[in-house]
Design a protein around this motif. Structure first.
Motif, PDB file in Angstrom:
ATOM      1  N   ASN B   8       9.040 -13.492  32.622  1.00  0.00           N
ATOM      2  CA  ASN B   8       9.913 -12.665  31.795  1.00  0.00           C
ATOM      3  C   ASN B   8       9.060 -11.714  30.981  1.00  0.00           C
ATOM      4  O   ASN B   8       8.396 -12.117  30.036  1.00  0.00           O
ATOM      5  N   GLU B  11       9.697 -11.481  27.110  1.00  0.00           N
ATOM      6  CA  GLU B  11       9.643 -12.749  26.396  1.00  0.00           C
ATOM      7  C   GLU B  11       9.388 -12.568  24.900  1.00  0.00           C
ATOM      8  O   GLU B  11       9.923 -13.295  24.080  1.00  0.00           O
ATOM      9  N   THR B  12       8.562 -11.592  24.548  1.00  0.00           N
ATOM     10  CA  THR B  12       8.148 -11.474  23.153  1.00  0.00           C
ATOM     11  C   THR B  12       9.062 -10.555  22.345  1.00  0.00           C
ATOM     12  O   THR B  12       8.806 -10.312  21.170  1.00  0.00           O
ATOM     13  N   LYS B  13      10.099 -10.022  22.970  1.00  0.00           N
ATOM     14  CA  LYS B  13      10.915  -9.026  22.272  1.00  0.00           C
ATOM     15  C   LYS B  13      11.507  -9.568  20.977  1.00  0.00           C
ATOM     16  O   LYS B  13      11.524  -8.879  19.953  1.00  0.00           O
ATOM     17  N   LEU B  15      10.379 -11.851  18.914  1.00  0.00           N
ATOM     18  CA  LEU B  15       9.339 -11.860  17.879  1.00  0.00           C
ATOM     19  C   LEU B  15       9.037 -10.446  17.400  1.00  0.00           C
ATOM     20  O   LEU B  15       8.805 -10.219  16.212  1.00  0.00           O
ATOM     21  N   GLU B  16       9.060  -9.504  18.336  1.00  0.00           N
ATOM     22  CA  GLU B  16       8.744  -8.130  17.957  1.00  0.00           C
ATOM     23  C   GLU B  16       9.773  -7.583  16.981  1.00  0.00           C
ATOM     24  O   GLU B  16       9.432  -6.923  16.000  1.00  0.00           O
TER      25      GLU B  16
END
Lengths: 297, 43, 399
Positions: B8, B11-13, B15-16
């Motif tokens: 994915n 995946e970090t969206k 957190l961003e």
């Protein structure tokens, strides 16, 4: 076919912009006439005849193959040698690997060169022109395979790298190393056909080869491609280079440059005009009449 | 071959966006912190 | 300073005036001279050796590390530190914030000299400098190259910065009409300069985009150009504070009395700008860190080194700038500017030299010759700077 414009192009990055995504998606887009070499490492016996032929052909160091014991260490190409053969001890016995310029389809060195001294020729070889080179060594920084070498001990240094025997190709001959190879390890020909042959060999001998052709996708595809019986990371190859052609990395930045050059000055002028209105506090000759309104008011 | 794993790339969206929100909270605080001194000086 | 009574009337007088101005002034045996003169002479000798026996004779450059201190510090770092010129000219001429006017001339001069000397340092960095004109002439335009872009931008920016500074020269020569004309060019030069600076400051980051497999992933990013641009803003501001503090002491007599009053306000304003820019830069770094899922990389030597740079030399000075501004503490601001400058040097060297090929067992480190030549460049720039400010109306704008 609109190959001509493509081949003649002076702008590697802009061709990447035009044809890059296609080339990435489908390697059959590579022009038929672009040549390369298929290296089948399962056939190499480590005789280093190619090294000798290369040295003789290009007026470089001709190694004393029988006595120099060079296979005991892992050598790199140098400012004295366009190519070297290294020995790797693997679980399938000793494997010999020829190392030289890969002649990338989209060459990072050529895109990096500020003077086009490094040039991707229409037949495939990446060659260097000493009359243009300024010696910045940016090609060395940008090459994913660390191939261009520099003569640090010369007052007028050259960039040294394999030319795929460009002169011989012009004369209709094969590269010297290919011609010298006694075991058919090296096969010279059209990049597209080489790839077909490589696939065919893997398909016919699925147990003999790892099912990967090094150079098919690496750094966007290279003219030199390799077959192997053991995974490529055991043979000193970098397997973390990615599939992106290296010029692509600077493409967006270079694309933005003209956009910035017309939009930002206009924006700044507008900003200046906005802040200027109703402010006429420029006292006389205070050197602060940044625009003409100071004097006219 | 390895078993299939779904990668994915977003995946970090989450957190961003969390970082983005905390940036604005902190940034507004910083700007307010820096602008009070201006007033103090003028008065 | 305006005691140059040899007011130029005709061209002959101007020539004599120039001759007179070329003579050195002031005491010779100052500590700075004692240190810098031998280093400059040694640097020249080293350069002679370099041009006879090649780059390898005086540098530790190798096939694995083609770029060293001369490029990493002189060019990549030096240009970032010269960013103050475009920031201040933008603020003063485009936004018309008159408060910063007293530092415009000296900042532009600093920027111009930095490009001349640090950009000039590229010439002995190049292996074949006699071909250095190639990107500008003939059919050798490497449009696809970031370096090509930077070469052109350096050249044009130097012209723009020179135009920005030229009214001072005209004033020095008492060419009143020329000064008025040159002055009318300033806004255009500023706008061109700001645009070019945006592009080549970010271009220095774009240098390393194609070195993706070679620069440590904590430092390499698709956004290197933007990171370099944003950090050049606060690098320039911190440099003005640092350099302003020094020249405020050294050239005390040259500064007009009215500027002593504004000096503190200017420094505080710059600190505020630096605090905000650095905070934004820090969050940008954090965003890239999260996006790259780089927490797996943080628990080793390189990771700690990264944290030191990003927290110790970005976040900490950012808060020190904010704190110093709020409490009107010039000393806090000065310390913060030194930390911020060290952070910039660290960042640029990390990208260009220190983490370059971090996986190699044998790593590049500069030879003493490389360091001497770098010092030579810095010292000769200071010499030239000193020559200009003691003669031209740089620190004391007319009023």
């Amino acid at each position: 076919m609109d190959r001509r414009g493509f081949l003649k192009s002076t702008l590697i990055a802009s061709t990447a912009a035009l044809a890059g995504s296609e080339a990435q998606a489908d390697e059959t887009q590579i022009p038929e006439e672009m040549v390369g070499v298929l290296v089948d490492t399962t056939r190499c016996i480590g005789c280093r005849a190619c090294e000798v032929a290369c040295g003789e052909q290009n007026g470089l160091l001709v190694p004393d193959v029988l006595n120099d014991g060079a296979l005991e260490s892992h050598r790199d190409t140098s400012d004295k040698q366009f190519m070297v053969v290294n020995k790797y001890e693997t679980d399938k016995g000793n494997v010999f690997v020829k190392k030289q310029c890969m002649h990338c389809y989209q060459a990072g060195c050529a895109a990096a060169c500020p003077t086009e001294a490094m040039h991707k020729n229409s037949q495939g070889p990446v060659t260097w022109d000493g009359d243009k080179c300024i010696g910045c060594r940016y090609c060395m920084i940008s090459c994913p395979f660390d191939i261009p070498k520099f003569e640090y001990g010369e007052w007028n240094p050259k960039i040294v790298k394999c030319t795929l025997c460009f002169d011989r190709l012009e004369a209709g001959k094969k590269p010297a190393c290919v011609e010298a190879c006694p075991t058919d390890t090296l096969m010279f020909g059209s990049m597209v056909k080489n790839l077909e042959v490589a696939r065919h060999r893997i398909y016919s001998h699925p147990d003999k080869y790892v099912h990967q052709i090094y150079g098919e996708h690496e750094a966007g595809g290279t003219a030199y491609i390799y077959l192997s019986a053991v995974p490529f990371d055991q043979l000193g190859f970098r397997t973390d280079l990615g599939r992106t052609p290296y010029p692509e990395y600077t493409r967006e930045f270079l694309y933005a440059v003209p956009a910035v050059l017309f939009s930002v000055p206009a924006f700044l002028l507008g900003l200046n005009a906005l802040t200027g209105n109703g402010k006429s506090d420029n006292e006389g000759d205070r050197d602060f009449d940044y625009s003409d309104d100071g004097e006219e008011q | 071959m390895d078993s299939f794993t779904y990668i994915n790339i977003f995946e970090t969206k989450g957190l961003e966006y969390l970082l983005l929100l905390s940036f604005w909270v902190l940034f507004i605080y910083l700007v307010r912190y820096l602008s009070t001194s201006d007033k103090k000086r003028k008065h | 300073m305006n005691s140059n009574t040899a007011v130029a009337g005709g061209s002959g007088n101007t020539f004599q005036f120039l001759l007179q101005e070329l003579k050195p002034r002031g005491p010779w045996l100052t500590p700075f001279n004692v240190i810098s003169i031998p280093i400059i002479l040694a640097g020249l000798v080293i350069l002679v050796i370099r041009f006879i026996y090649g780059l390898g004779s005086v540098t530790n450059l190798s096939q694995e590390f083609p770029w060293g201190l001369w490029l990493g510090f002189d060019v990549v770092t030096g240009v970032a530190l010269a960013g103050g010129a475009y920031v201040i000219t933008f603020v003063v001429y485009v936004l018309r914030v008159e408060k910063y006017y007293p530092i415009v001339r000296v900042t532009v001069l600093n920027g111009l000299l930095a490009y001349m000397f640090y950009g000039g340092a590229l010439l002995f960095e190049l292996g074949r400098p006699w071909h250095a004109a190639n990107p500008f002439i003939g059919n050798s335009f490497g449009f696809s190259s970031v370096l090509f872009l930077i070469c052109w931008h350096f050249m044009i920016y130097m012209v723009a910065a020179f135009v920005e500074f030229s009214p001072v020269i005209a004033e020095w020569l008492h060419w009143e009409k020329t000064r008025k004309f040159l002055k009318s060019l300033t806004l255009g030069a500023v706008i061109l300069g700001v645009t070019l600076s945006m592009l080549h400051q970010s271009g220095l980051g774009a240098f390393f985009l194609m070195a993706k497999p070679k620069v440590h992933p904590l430092w390499w990013s698709d956004f290197l150009p933007i990171l370099f641009f944003v950090s050049s803003i606060y690098a320039g501001l911190a440099m003005i504070i640092f350099e302003g503090t020094i020249s405020h002491r050294v050239f005390k007599d040259l500064i007009g009395p009215e500027h002593h009053h504004s000096f503190e306000d200017i420094m505080l304003g710059l600190a505020k700008g630096a605090a905000i820019t650095m905070f934004v830069y820090y969050v940008f770094k954090a965003l890239l860190f999260i996006h790259g899922k780089q927490w797996s990389l943080i628990n080793d030597g390189w990771g700690y080194w990264y944290l030191l740079e990003v927290i110790g030399f970005v976040l900490v000075p950012a808060f020190m700038f904010a704190f110093g501004f709020r409490n009107r503490s010039l000393n806090t601001i000065r310390i913060a500017s030194v930390l911020a400058l060290l952070g910039i040097i660290l960042n640029r060297l990390n990208v260009s030299i220190i983490t370059f090929k971090w996986y190699e067992t044998v790593h590049y480190y500069p030879t003493w010759q490389e360091i001497v030549v770098t010092l030579m460049v810095i010292f000769s720039e200071i010499w030239f700077f000193r020559w200009v400010v003691t003669r031209m109306p740089v620190l004391n704008a007319r009023h």
